[in-house]
Scaffold this motif. Structure first.
Motif, mmCIF file in Angstrom:
data_model
loop_
_atom_site.group_PDB
_atom_site.id
_atom_site.type_symbol
_atom_site.label_atom_id
_atom_site.label_comp_id
_atom_site.label_asym_id
_atom_site.label_seq_id
_atom_site.Cartn_x
_atom_site.Cartn_y
_atom_site.Cartn_z
ATOM 1 N N UNK A 1 0.718 10.017 -8.737
ATOM 2 C CA UNK A 1 0.040 11.313 -8.571
ATOM 3 C C UNK A 1 -1.137 11.429 -9.527
ATOM 4 N N UNK A 2 -0.901 11.117 -10.789
ATOM 5 C CA UNK A 2 -1.949 11.250 -11.801
ATOM 6 C C UNK A 2 -3.141 10.331 -11.525
ATOM 7 N N UNK A 3 -2.877 9.153 -10.969
ATOM 8 C CA UNK A 3 -3.940 8.209 -10.631
ATOM 9 C C UNK A 3 -4.517 8.466 -9.236
ATOM 10 N N UNK A 4 -4.118 9.567 -8.637
ATOM 11 C CA UNK A 4 -4.602 10.015 -7.320
ATOM 12 C C UNK A 4 -4.357 8.986 -6.215
ATOM 13 N N UNK A 5 -3.217 8.331 -6.311
ATOM 14 C CA UNK A 5 -2.758 7.461 -5.237
ATOM 15 C C UNK A 5 -1.675 8.143 -4.405
ATOM 16 N N UNK A 6 -1.238 9.296 -4.868
ATOM 17 C CA UNK A 6 -0.249 10.119 -4.183
ATOM 18 C C UNK A 6 -0.663 11.566 -4.387
ATOM 19 N N UNK A 7 -0.773 12.312 -3.305
ATOM 20 C CA UNK A 7 -1.156 13.720 -3.425
ATOM 21 C C UNK A 7 -0.097 14.510 -4.180
ATOM 22 N N UNK A 8 -0.540 15.480 -4.936
ATOM 23 C CA UNK A 8 0.381 16.309 -5.717
ATOM 24 C C UNK A 8 1.412 16.986 -4.825
ATOM 25 N N UNK A 9 0.973 17.446 -3.650
ATOM 26 C CA UNK A 9 1.905 18.107 -2.723
ATOM 27 C C UNK A 9 2.985 17.136 -2.251
ATOM 28 N N UNK A 10 2.605 15.889 -2.036
ATOM 29 C CA UNK A 10 3.591 14.909 -1.594
ATOM 30 C C UNK A 10 4.520 14.483 -2.726
ATOM 31 N N UNK A 11 4.002 14.422 -3.949
ATOM 32 C CA UNK A 11 4.870 14.141 -5.090
ATOM 33 C C UNK A 11 5.884 15.258 -5.257
ATOM 34 N N UNK A 12 5.438 16.498 -5.090
ATOM 35 C CA UNK A 12 6.321 17.655 -5.249
ATOM 36 C C UNK A 12 7.371 17.747 -4.142
ATOM 37 N N UNK A 13 7.153 17.040 -3.046
ATOM 38 C CA UNK A 13 8.100 17.087 -1.929
ATOM 39 C C UNK A 13 9.408 16.373 -2.247
ATOM 40 N N UNK A 14 9.406 15.493 -3.250
ATOM 41 C CA UNK A 14 10.647 14.832 -3.649
ATOM 42 C C UNK A 14 11.329 15.678 -4.714
ATOM 43 N N UNK A 15 12.448 16.258 -4.348
ATOM 44 C CA UNK A 15 13.208 17.117 -5.246
ATOM 45 C C UNK A 15 14.140 16.249 -6.093
ATOM 46 N N UNK A 16 14.564 16.743 -7.229
ATOM 47 C CA UNK A 16 15.491 15.997 -8.075
ATOM 48 C C UNK A 16 16.327 16.961 -8.900
ATOM 49 N N UNK A 17 17.595 16.592 -9.090
ATOM 50 C CA UNK A 17 18.490 17.372 -9.932
ATOM 51 C C UNK A 17 19.624 16.459 -10.372
ATOM 52 N N UNK A 18 20.218 16.767 -11.508
ATOM 53 C CA UNK A 18 21.332 15.972 -12.020
ATOM 54 C C UNK A 18 22.675 16.429 -11.467
ATOM 55 N N UNK A 19 22.724 17.591 -10.818
ATOM 56 C CA UNK A 19 24.004 18.105 -10.315
ATOM 57 C C UNK A 19 23.954 18.281 -8.799
ATOM 58 N N UNK A 20 25.074 18.008 -8.120
ATOM 59 C CA UNK A 20 25.113 18.230 -6.677
ATOM 60 C C UNK A 20 24.788 19.667 -6.280
ATOM 61 N N UNK A 21 25.344 20.639 -6.989
ATOM 62 C CA UNK A 21 25.102 22.046 -6.635
ATOM 63 C C UNK A 21 23.629 22.392 -6.779
ATOM 64 N N UNK A 22 23.014 21.951 -7.868
ATOM 65 C CA UNK A 22 21.596 22.232 -8.082
ATOM 66 C C UNK A 22 20.718 21.595 -7.031
#
Length: 193
Positions: free
Chosen positions: A150-171
């Motif tokens: 994203x920072x090197x503009x090889x991936x759009x910020x919107x597309x980077x933000x589309x991948x969600x992440x959390x350490x807990x199943x509920x979250x």
């Protein structure tokens, strides 16, 4: 959201947290009435999550290619078990049957499936949420690599933000349920695909 495809290892790995979180995610899916769609295996994290969903009274849809079924790796306790010809058919059926996607710890296959559904979303082929269950920081370095893209503009910020992440199943399940697909101008249109 009625069903979630989970990509994960056919091995349990060395960290006991992977198995514990596979069980927790399986229980959470069943508690929320969400059907598990997965690769149909009875071994590793795949078997663990399927067993956890079934033990909690949930539904499990397994999709396995015939060459793996022939090695007796299929989970015969699935609510539905589909034996398909190829890995490509497996991935397509899983994607069609799922309303959302989660990647747990895994190897090449897990990453390949994750990046394929992310790419399909980026190209506008689906608007389904995709998330990482980042157990014990397993995906920390991958997330840093995506930030670099994203920072090197090889991936759009919107597309980077589309991948969600959390350490807990509920979250993570809460993030998937709240997800709204970004409206990003596409490089391609239907006349070029």
């Amino acid at each position: 959201m009625k069903s979630v495809a989970v990509y994960c290892g056919s091995s349990a790995g060395t960290n006991p947290a992977y198995v514990a979180q596979a069980r927790a995610l399986g229980a959470a899916l069943a508690a929320q009435g969400l059907t598990l769609v997965y690769g149909g295996g009875r071994v590793g994290l795949m078997g663990t999550i399927a067993d956890a969903v079934l033990a909690a009274g949930g539904k499990v849809v397994g999709v396995i290619p015939g060459f793996l079924d022939a090695k007796e790796l299929a989970h015969k306790g699935c609510t539905e078990l589909h034996v398909v010809r190829t890995m490509h058919e497996r991935k397509l059926m899983m994607a069609d049957r799922a309303d959302a996607f989660i990647a747990m710890p895994g190897g090449y296959g897990t990453l390949e499936e994750l990046f394929e559904v992310l790419t399909w979303g980026q190209l506008g082929l689906h608007q389904k949420p995709v998330g990482l269950l980042n157990v014990a920081g397993y995906y920390d370095h991958l997330l840093l690599a995506l930030d670099r893209m994203r920072d090197d503009q090889l991936l759009r910020a919107e597309n980077r933000a589309a991948l969600l992440a959390d350490a807990s199943p509920a979250g993570l399940l809460a993030q998937l349920a709240a997800y709204r697909s970004p409206q990003v101008e596409k490089w391609l249109d239907s006349s070029t695909t």
